[in-house]
Enzyme design. Sequence first.
Site, short mmCIF file in Angstrom:
data_model
loop_
_atom_site.label_atom_id
_atom_site.label_comp_id
_atom_site.label_asym_id
_atom_site.label_seq_id
_atom_site.Cartn_x
_atom_site.Cartn_y
_atom_site.Cartn_z
N ALA A 119 -13.00 8.68 -8.00
CA ALA A 119 -12.21 7.54 -8.27
C ALA A 119 -12.33 7.17 -9.54
O ALA A 119 -13.12 6.66 -10.19
CB ALA A 119 -12.75 6.39 -7.31
N GLY A 164 -15.06 -1.07 -13.18
CA GLY A 164 -15.61 0.08 -12.28
C GLY A 164 -14.81 -0.18 -10.99
O GLY A 164 -13.90 -0.90 -10.80
N ASN A 165 -15.32 0.71 -10.14
CA ASN A 165 -14.69 0.61 -8.72
C ASN A 165 -15.74 0.83 -7.73
O ASN A 165 -17.06 1.24 -8.12
CB ASN A 165 -13.61 1.44 -8.67
N ASN A 166 -15.41 0.89 -6.46
CA ASN A 166 -16.54 0.80 -5.32
C ASN A 166 -16.82 2.33 -4.65
O ASN A 166 -17.52 2.46 -3.85
CB ASN A 166 -15.87 -0.14 -4.15
N SER A 167 -16.27 3.19 -5.51
CA SER A 167 -16.65 4.61 -4.96
C SER A 167 -18.05 4.88 -4.87
O SER A 167 -18.87 4.54 -5.93
CB SER A 167 -15.87 5.66 -5.72
#
Length: 228
Positions: free
Chosen positions: A100, A33-36
């Site tokens: 993102a 996953g990512n930090n968006s």
Amino acid sequence: PTILGRGRDLAGRRVVISAGGTREPLDPVRYIGNNSSGRMGIALARAARLRGAEVTLVLAHTEEDAPSGVGIERVASTADLDAAMARMAPGADIVVMAVAAADFAAREPAGAKIKKDGSGTLTLDLVETTDVLAHLGRERVGSRPVLVGFAAETPRCAEELIALGRTKLERKGADLLVVNDVGDGRIFGQPDTSISILGPDGVIAEGQGSKERCAHVVLDAAARVPAR
Ligand code: CTP
Ligand code: CA
């Protein structure tokens, strides 16, 4: 009511916005996953709705509440996002890719939980996901929808920003690229942001302050893109 002086200038326009962060499963309990935070895309959806647009928000993972008064399409992975955008974009006047999207996914997600094997390491076999924005750029017929991408970058100077923007715009076949500086933990998850909007000939607008304010600047720029 007027919204920062803009009124309902997007009445009758169909706007599709993607937001949040996509997730790629590795096994039944893990993902890439990512930090968006999803806040910028949600701010765009709200702003477009306030200005009278008919808005669909294609929403990947976020902890924010979905805004009311807009259509919501939930997506998990970048492949889901690609399918949803391919369905929604042809009827849209403006598409903004604030999502993102995870760039890599497991070639083959494990069917059972990955266990430690005692070797002290784990090697993942990852493949690039579909570039959804580039896909939209390739499939676009005529000059609609106007395509707007986002890029979180850490440019060292204005020249680097413009060079980077040019290359990315061209690669994606988009009309505009909204660049924000995410160095030192700025912006991701923060209420405020600072953006530069690049067109094929360089920076056409800049915005600073709340994501809501910047959302209006992005919509202003998208609404001004001339038919090709
Ligand atoms: N994007 C997309 N599909 C992907 C990756 C990115 O549609 N698989 C979109 C993003 O939503 C964004 C734009 O492309 O609007 C630029 O994303 P960015 O991550 O900056 O570009 P990438 O092509 O992934 O390049 P990089 O290697 O710099 O991450
Ligand atoms: Ca990327």
